[in-house]
Motif scaffolding. Structure first.
Motif, PDB file in Angstrom:
ATOM      1  N   PHE B 277       0.836  -1.209   0.000  1.00  0.00           N
ATOM      2  CA  PHE B 277       0.000   0.000   0.000  1.00  0.00           C
ATOM      3  C   PHE B 277       0.867   1.254   0.000  1.00  0.00           C
ATOM      4  O   PHE B 277       0.586   2.225  -0.706  1.00  0.00           O
ATOM      5  CB  PHE B 277      -0.938   0.018   1.214  1.00  0.00           C
ATOM      6  CG  PHE B 277      -2.235  -0.723   0.987  1.00  0.00           C
ATOM      7  CD1 PHE B 277      -3.279  -0.120   0.295  1.00  0.00           C
ATOM      8  CD2 PHE B 277      -2.417  -2.010   1.464  1.00  0.00           C
ATOM      9  CE1 PHE B 277      -4.477  -0.796   0.080  1.00  0.00           C
ATOM     10  CE2 PHE B 277      -3.611  -2.691   1.252  1.00  0.00           C
ATOM     11  CZ  PHE B 277      -4.643  -2.086   0.560  1.00  0.00           C
ATOM     12  N   ALA B 278       1.951   1.221   0.802  1.00  0.00           N
ATOM     13  CA  ALA B 278       2.807   2.405   0.916  1.00  0.00           C
ATOM     14  C   ALA B 278       3.398   2.793  -0.443  1.00  0.00           C
ATOM     15  O   ALA B 278       3.581   3.981  -0.735  1.00  0.00           O
ATOM     16  CB  ALA B 278       3.927   2.151   1.930  1.00  0.00           C
ATOM     17  N   ARG B 283       3.678   7.490  -3.612  1.00  0.00           N
ATOM     18  CA  ARG B 283       3.750   8.080  -4.951  1.00  0.00           C
ATOM     19  C   ARG B 283       2.575   9.007  -5.224  1.00  0.00           C
ATOM     20  O   ARG B 283       2.694  10.018  -5.911  1.00  0.00           O
ATOM     21  CB  ARG B 283       3.826   6.972  -6.007  1.00  0.00           C
ATOM     22  CG  ARG B 283       5.242   6.470  -6.163  1.00  0.00           C
ATOM     23  CD  ARG B 283       5.326   5.090  -6.765  1.00  0.00           C
ATOM     24  NE  ARG B 283       6.715   4.642  -6.823  1.00  0.00           N
ATOM     25  CZ  ARG B 283       7.388   4.165  -5.773  1.00  0.00           C
ATOM     26  NH1 ARG B 283       6.803   4.076  -4.586  1.00  0.00           N
ATOM     27  NH2 ARG B 283       8.648   3.796  -5.897  1.00  0.00           N
ATOM     28  N   LEU B 284       1.437   8.658  -4.651  1.00  0.00           N
ATOM     29  CA  LEU B 284       0.259   9.507  -4.806  1.00  0.00           C
ATOM     30  C   LEU B 284       0.469  10.827  -4.057  1.00  0.00           C
ATOM     31  O   LEU B 284       0.146  11.909  -4.560  1.00  0.00           O
ATOM     32  CB  LEU B 284      -0.975   8.780  -4.263  1.00  0.00           C
ATOM     33  CG  LEU B 284      -2.304   9.508  -4.398  1.00  0.00           C
ATOM     34  CD1 LEU B 284      -2.735   9.560  -5.862  1.00  0.00           C
ATOM     35  CD2 LEU B 284      -3.386   8.810  -3.576  1.00  0.00           C
ATOM     36  N   GLY B 310       0.752  -0.207  -8.894  1.00  0.00           N
ATOM     37  CA  GLY B 310       0.953  -0.532  -7.480  1.00  0.00           C
ATOM     38  C   GLY B 310      -0.317  -1.099  -6.865  1.00  0.00           C
ATOM     39  O   GLY B 310      -0.274  -2.047  -6.070  1.00  0.00           O
ATOM     40  N   VAL B 311      -1.464  -0.532  -7.249  1.00  0.00           N
ATOM     41  CA  VAL B 311      -2.734  -1.040  -6.716  1.00  0.00           C
ATOM     42  C   VAL B 311      -3.017  -2.438  -7.273  1.00  0.00           C
ATOM     43  O   VAL B 311      -3.496  -3.322  -6.561  1.00  0.00           O
ATOM     44  CB  VAL B 311      -3.901  -0.071  -7.029  1.00  0.00           C
ATOM     45  CG1 VAL B 311      -5.204  -0.602  -6.455  1.00  0.00           C
ATOM     46  CG2 VAL B 311      -3.604   1.316  -6.459  1.00  0.00           C
ATOM     47  N   ARG B 315      -3.716  -6.100  -5.360  1.00  0.00           N
ATOM     48  CA  ARG B 315      -4.748  -7.093  -5.717  1.00  0.00           C
ATOM     49  C   ARG B 315      -4.138  -8.482  -5.834  1.00  0.00           C
ATOM     50  O   ARG B 315      -4.705  -9.469  -5.359  1.00  0.00           O
ATOM     51  CB  ARG B 315      -5.385  -6.752  -7.074  1.00  0.00           C
ATOM     52  CG  ARG B 315      -6.380  -5.652  -7.032  1.00  0.00           C
ATOM     53  CD  ARG B 315      -6.896  -5.342  -8.442  1.00  0.00           C
ATOM     54  NE  ARG B 315      -7.835  -6.355  -8.930  1.00  0.00           N
ATOM     55  CZ  ARG B 315      -8.309  -6.369 -10.173  1.00  0.00           C
ATOM     56  NH1 ARG B 315      -7.917  -5.454 -11.042  1.00  0.00           N
ATOM     57  NH2 ARG B 315      -9.162  -7.289 -10.542  1.00  0.00           N
ATOM     58  N   THR B 316      -2.982  -8.547  -6.494  1.00  0.00           N
ATOM     59  CA  THR B 316      -2.317  -9.842  -6.657  1.00  0.00           C
ATOM     60  C   THR B 316      -1.941 -10.426  -5.302  1.00  0.00           C
ATOM     61  O   THR B 316      -2.129 -11.621  -5.051  1.00  0.00           O
ATOM     62  CB  THR B 316      -1.055  -9.667  -7.532  1.00  0.00           C
ATOM     63  OG1 THR B 316      -1.448  -9.022  -8.737  1.00  0.00           O
ATOM     64  CG2 THR B 316      -0.408 -10.991  -7.845  1.00  0.00           C
TER      65      THR B 316
END
Lengths: 363, 338
Positions: B277-278, B283-284, B310-311, B315-316
């Motif tokens: 998540f980080a 980056r966001l 990254g998101v 999910r993976t």
């Protein structure tokens, strides 16, 4: 026209070296099914009556269903929505012979059907700017050329099949509006209105709808008996418990008949049917629910559920001798509703949604 | 044979423990993740409706602030799409988006042009087109240069008041149903219940996590990117109010919280989730492009694409690691049918 066809079939036939091939020449596949492979690629497989994989043809993306061309060992595999490809496969050589691409502004829903003479292919499509369902018409003999487009009689057309012995198409308009720019997000659940539409030659002859209280029951897939009875399976989009997941209809009848099942049994299906098929007896219908890990069998004459079988990630179902053949996303084949029932592995295949029975040379 | 038996014993022991762990995990998710989010949503929506009674001017700072806070609370709960949110189309009534064909501005413009009296009473407003309800419709009323100045100011003022009251009523109903009914259903699976087993509850929660990640990746991030030749910045979520990146941030925070609770705080998997998540969150934060308008230039586009990837990686991780751990790692038809 004749030149095109000859060109399409290929030099071997044109030269008259062998007789026109039929489905029986292909090691007799009884079924077609799309699959995912362990390395992440996708394929369409031909499967024998003994539930063994006879051939495997690569697909450019995730497949959904397929249509077998009557009169000739040829099939078309469709991309899963909102895909835009369909691949024509020569089941004799195991090669892709042509690729169809949905026109600009359209995508496929994953199903298609041939005309009785095998000369036309009909595909369910989304006119996504208008939010309306379309039937794409393709000239098979000319090499799968797009020649026309009809209204599907609703929104979100999914399954399409032909009443046996006729050129009457039946379309399951699922009612759900989507737009590829928002992927698979459902845009109109509050107002969705699914139906079954009967279409000949571009004209909607009849639309059969559910009672208003069931407008969130998306009619997605169908099975048709040899006598033209349509069994339709639904996917419930409402919040509360669903009252039915299977119904039957006959062309001309004013309204569909819903099949009864105990609330408990319906809840166990998690409001979702992935595939539906008639048994060879034309009376029993099996429905699969990958979410519920169940296959349920209904007696359509009595109008109610008769048995449930646990099959984890149950996906495709089709008729088989005495009952049904079922595939699962965990890579197994099952025989259900027949003696003896069985389960066998298929190794490395992750079976997707449907198991398409090939009815050789039927019209 | 002995070795096989020993292996079986080892396999079954953790399963019994896991059952207790699962029940405790569900309780934690319901009490500490789900209920507080819907409480917060109802409270802030109620506050928004109150503020709108005092000041309905589209540009009034207190109204915009209250709107932003209530919208924040919705986004932080928007992955919890089952049970009370799906009753009577409540989630759609709060969030009609994506609106691919522009139904929201169309319906609002019709209401304003006709001065449709349905906007006078909140209870009746629930019967207007769902596209004219909720946070996204309110965004047009407060931020869209055309809609926010269209027609009669008094009528628009009434429309803002009614739409906020409608939001308050909907969110109150969701919160009430969760507290009085649905929490108990999730905490007490029973053969004749909504959830027949603990496994079905886990599956529902797991699905919330994965579909929440999918929505943020595919719809919040990918949709404005369009294609390289044709970027679509005006397809970004809530760009009129400058909230596009904020929604990604809020949803990732919420999904991170859920993932950690499901993985078990302090576990290796939880720290893997935190790291994953980080990656997107940092980056966001550095992006400095609140409306994702940067998708129109190669550089900006790449930076948003990296966040989206990254998101997808989260999910993976959920699919390959968390799913099997929870025993919900079924094939792709059960999680992703058609």
């Amino acid at each position: 026209m004749h030149t095109g066809r000859r060109h399409f079939v290929g030099g071997l036939l044109a030269a008259g070296l062998i007789p026109k091939p039929t489905w029986a020449d292909v090691g007799s596949p009884a079924y077609l099914a799309a699959a995912a492979l362990p390395d992440g690629r996708y394929a369409l497989c031909g499967i024998g009556a003994a539930l063994d994989v006879l051939f495997q043809i690569p697909l450019p993306g995730r497949g959904h269903a397929a249509a077998a061309r009557p009169t000739r060992p040829e099939a078309v595999a469709f991309a899963r929505r909102p895909g835009t490809f369909a691949v024509v496969i020569d089941c004799l050589t195991g090669r892709a012979t042509a690729t169809l691409t949905a026109p600009e502004g359209r995508h496929f829903y994953g199903h298609g059907a041939f005309s009785a003479d095998g000369n036309w292919l009909f595909t369910t499509e989304n006119d996504f700017e208008a939010g309306q369902g379309r039937i794409g018409v393709w000239d098979v003999a000319a090499g799968y050329v797009r020649v026309a487009e009809w209204s599907s009689g609703g929104v979100g057309p999914h399954d399409i099949q032909r009443l046996p012995g006729t050129d009457m198409l039946v379309v399951a308009n699922g009612g759900i509006d989507t737009h590829p720019d928002s992927g698979r997000v459902k845009l109109n659940i509050p107002t969705m209105a699914p139906n079954l539409a009967y279409i000949t030659d571009g004209t909607v002859q009849q639309v059969a709808a559910l009672p208003p209280a069931l407008h969130k029951n998306s009619i997605r897939h169908m099975a048709i008996s040899t006598r033209g009875q349509v069994a339709f399976a639904m996917q419930w989009q409402g919040g509360e418990d669903v009252v039915a997941l299977l119904g039957t209809h006959r062309r001309g009848a004013s309204s569909p008949v819903l099949m009864n099942a105990p609330a408990e049994a319906l809840r166990a299906m998690r409001g979702y049917v992935g595939s539906v098929a008639f048994a060879p007896d034309d009376r029993r219908v099996a429905v699969t629910s990958p979410r519920g890990g169940l296959v349920q069998v209904y007696d359509t004459q009595a109008g109610h559920l008769i048995e449930s079988h646990a099959v984890e990630d149950a996906s495709g179902v089709a008729h088989a001798r005495g009952g049904f053949a079922v595939t699962s996303g965990l890579g197994s084949f099952h025989r259900i509703g027949a003696v003896p029932e069985s389960r066998q592995g298929s190794g490395r295949y992750t079976w997707d949604n449907h198991l398409i029975a090939i009815t050789p040379d039927s019209a | 044979m002995i070795r096989i038996l020993a292996a079986l014993t080892i396999l079954t022991l953790p399963t019994a423990l896991a059952a207790q762990d699962d029940a405790a995990m569900v309780e934690d998710v319901v009490n500490s993740h789900i209920l507080p989010r819907f409480e917060m949503l109802a409270e802030r929506s109620d506050h928004l409706a109150d503020i709108a009674q005092e000041t309905c001017e589209a540009t009034a700072p207190p109204l915009r602030t209250a709107y932003g806070e209530a919208f924040d609370a919705w986004v932080a709960a928007s992955h919890l799409r089952f049970g009370p949110t799906e009753q009577d189309d409540r989630a759609f009534a709060l969030a009609f988006w994506p609106d691919s064909r522009g139904a929201t501005p169309k319906r609002l413009a019709e209401l304003i042009a006709d001065q449709d009296p349905i906007a006078n009473i909140a209870e009746e407003y629930a019967d207007v087109s769902i596209a004219a309800r909720g946070f996204y419709a309110l965004e047009f009323l407060l931020y869209d240069p055309a809609i926010s100045t269209m027609g009669d100011a008094t009528y628009r003022c009434q429309l803002v008041r009614t739409a906020t009251q409608d939001i308050a009523a909907t969110t109150a109903a969701i919160s009430r149903d969760w507290h009085e009914d649905y929490a108990a259903r999730m905490l007490n699976p029973a053969p004749d219940g909504t959830y027949r087993s603990e496994n079905e509850v886990l599956r529902e929660l797991f699905k919330s996590l994965t579909t929440g990640l999918e929505f943020t990746a595919d719809t919040r991030l990918s949709r404005p990117m369009g294609s390289f030749d044709r970027p679509r910045p005006t397809r970004a979520e809530a760009w009129r109010s400058g909230r596009s990146a904020r929604h990604v941030e809020l949803s990732l925070d919420a999904l991170n919280d859920l993932a950690i609770r499901m993985a078990g705080e302090g576990t290796d998997l939880a720290s893997e989730f935190n790291t994953a998540f980080a990656y997107s969150q940092t980056r966001l934060a550095r992006l400095d492009d609140p409306t994702f308008s940067g998708v129109s230039a190669a550089q900006g586009r790449l930076r948003i694409e990296v966040i989206e990837q990254g998101v997808q990686a989260i999910r993976t991780l959920a699919r390959d690691e968390l799913g099997p751990r929870l025993g919900v790692a079924a094939g792709f038809n059960s999680m992703d049918g058609d």
